[in-house]
Scaffold this motif. Sequence first.
Motif, PDB file in Angstrom:
ATOM      1  N   GLN A  87      40.823   5.957 -24.379  1.00 44.31           N
ATOM      2  CA  GLN A  87      39.860   5.419 -23.429  1.00 44.31           C
ATOM      3  C   GLN A  87      40.585   4.918 -22.180  1.00 44.31           C
ATOM      4  O   GLN A  87      41.767   4.582 -22.224  1.00 44.31           O
ATOM      5  N   ILE A  88      39.850   4.879 -21.072  1.00 44.38           N
ATOM      6  CA  ILE A  88      40.371   4.336 -19.824  1.00 44.38           C
ATOM      7  C   ILE A  88      39.792   2.936 -19.661  1.00 44.38           C
ATOM      8  O   ILE A  88      38.569   2.750 -19.687  1.00 44.38           O
ATOM      9  N   HIS A  89      40.674   1.948 -19.523  1.00 43.06           N
ATOM     10  CA  HIS A  89      40.235   0.555 -19.465  1.00 43.06           C
ATOM     11  C   HIS A  89      40.695  -0.132 -18.192  1.00 43.06           C
ATOM     12  O   HIS A  89      41.650   0.288 -17.539  1.00 43.06           O
ATOM     13  N   GLU A  90      40.013  -1.220 -17.883  1.00 40.84           N
ATOM     14  CA  GLU A  90      40.372  -2.071 -16.760  1.00 40.84           C
ATOM     15  C   GLU A  90      40.379  -3.520 -17.221  1.00 40.84           C
ATOM     16  O   GLU A  90      39.524  -3.940 -18.003  1.00 40.84           O
ATOM     17  N   MET A  91      41.354  -4.305 -16.744  1.00 44.50           N
ATOM     18  CA  MET A  91      41.409  -5.733 -17.020  1.00 44.50           C
ATOM     19  C   MET A  91      41.319  -6.480 -15.702  1.00 44.50           C
ATOM     20  O   MET A  91      42.036  -6.173 -14.750  1.00 44.50           O
ATOM     21  N   VAL A  92      40.423  -7.464 -15.647  1.00 42.45           N
ATOM     22  CA  VAL A  92      40.214  -8.251 -14.430  1.00 42.45           C
ATOM     23  C   VAL A  92      40.207  -9.727 -14.800  1.00 42.45           C
ATOM     24  O   VAL A  92      39.551 -10.126 -15.769  1.00 42.45           O
ATOM     25  N   THR A  93      40.938 -10.548 -14.057  1.00 38.72           N
ATOM     26  CA  THR A  93      40.950 -11.989 -14.273  1.00 38.72           C
ATOM     27  C   THR A  93      40.226 -12.685 -13.128  1.00 38.72           C
ATOM     28  O   THR A  93      40.544 -12.480 -11.954  1.00 38.72           O
ATOM     29  N   LYS A  94      39.217 -13.477 -13.488  1.00 37.83           N
ATOM     30  CA  LYS A  94      38.451 -14.230 -12.497  1.00 37.83           C
ATOM     31  C   LYS A  94      38.123 -15.594 -13.066  1.00 37.83           C
ATOM     32  O   LYS A  94      37.619 -15.698 -14.184  1.00 37.83           O
ATOM     33  N   ASP A  95      38.415 -16.645 -12.300  1.00 42.93           N
ATOM     34  CA  ASP A  95      38.150 -18.025 -12.733  1.00 42.93           C
ATOM     35  C   ASP A  95      38.770 -18.308 -14.098  1.00 42.93           C
ATOM     36  O   ASP A  95      38.142 -18.894 -14.990  1.00 42.93           O
ATOM     37  N   ASN A  96      40.019 -17.862 -14.269  1.00 42.63           N
ATOM     38  CA  ASN A  96      40.784 -18.092 -15.503  1.00 42.63           C
ATOM     39  C   ASN A  96      40.197 -17.391 -16.717  1.00 42.63           C
ATOM     40  O   ASN A  96      40.512 -17.737 -17.861  1.00 42.63           O
ATOM     41  N   VAL A  97      39.329 -16.410 -16.497  1.00 40.77           N
ATOM     42  CA  VAL A  97      38.782 -15.611 -17.592  1.00 40.77           C
ATOM     43  C   VAL A  97      39.210 -14.165 -17.387  1.00 40.77           C
ATOM     44  O   VAL A  97      38.923 -13.561 -16.349  1.00 40.77           O
TER      45      VAL A  97
END
Length: 334
Positions: A258-268
């Motif tokens: 699978q193709i995945h993305e990780m994003v961090t916003k407001d410590n999440v």
Amino acid sequence: MKAIKKFGKTFGKSFGLAALLSVTALASAEAHVTFLDREAKQESTILAALQVPHGCDGKATTEVRVKLPEGFVFAKPQPKAGWELEVIKGDYQKTYDNHGDKVKTGAIEVRWKNGNLSDDFYDTFVIQGKVSGVEADTSLAFPVTQMCGDTVAAWDQVAKEGGDAHGMKSPAPLLKVVAGEDHGHDHDDMAGMDMSGMGGAAPAGETVKAGDLEVSGGFAKAMLPGQPVGGGFFTVKNNGQADDRLVSVSSPAAGEVQIHEMVTKDNVMRMRQLKDGIAIGAGETVKLEPGNLHLMFQKVKTPFKQGDTVSVTLTFEKAGKVDLVLQILSAQGK
């Protein structure tokens, strides 16, 4: 003789009742959310595997939240196919040493969301982390919230110091810390997939071309034996005048990629599958790297071993199929 027969019948009934009570007690005890391995050595990096044995009153489990205690640091959850992943970050109460770096913040809660685990089955939810600064014979509590749609089961009861947790209705999973030898290092280099940035790691791998695209720097990360998922990374440069798109990836080494993305916003930190693939704009370079875009190898047949290679086939919307060989580096990408 009659007395012996009477004793035999009485003993048989008593034994049968005792066995039934024993089995019932065992079933009741194992009905809780617990750790697969309930002990961990001091200053060791481990895979903490939580067992979820059932749903909520017959309903399927759709979300599992785990609060991480002080002393379980540098946590990296293992992604699960069909589940979204969130990592809540915050401040530690103390400062911890991570290979010479002083670390004061990190993951304090992990959430697997929007899944569907039937009450008819059980599953494990795995978090890699280091047990650090904890005295031997101490138990670390990991409060768990199990959600089944609108129904919630909280496994968060913790006995007072010296108290007995066996009588609790909803005890939090406990990890007992035992004495361990301090060799001056832990086993991070062979631990599971690194979910953080790599800094200056230099991936290896040959450059391949397909039309106007150049694909280079392909690498994957070493896995622990039995670990079902792995991560893969590379760079795509579009030298053409038209946009393209990576639409799918396959590999003989895994049941699915699978193709995945990780994003961090407001410590999440959130991870999600990109079912529409990745756009490769004209004249642009797109980099798949830890903590950002990446490949997720599901149902891996043989755990990736440092020094080996993994073959993948990338399918682009316009450039077509490209065969790429990923070099397997250590879990830290070194």
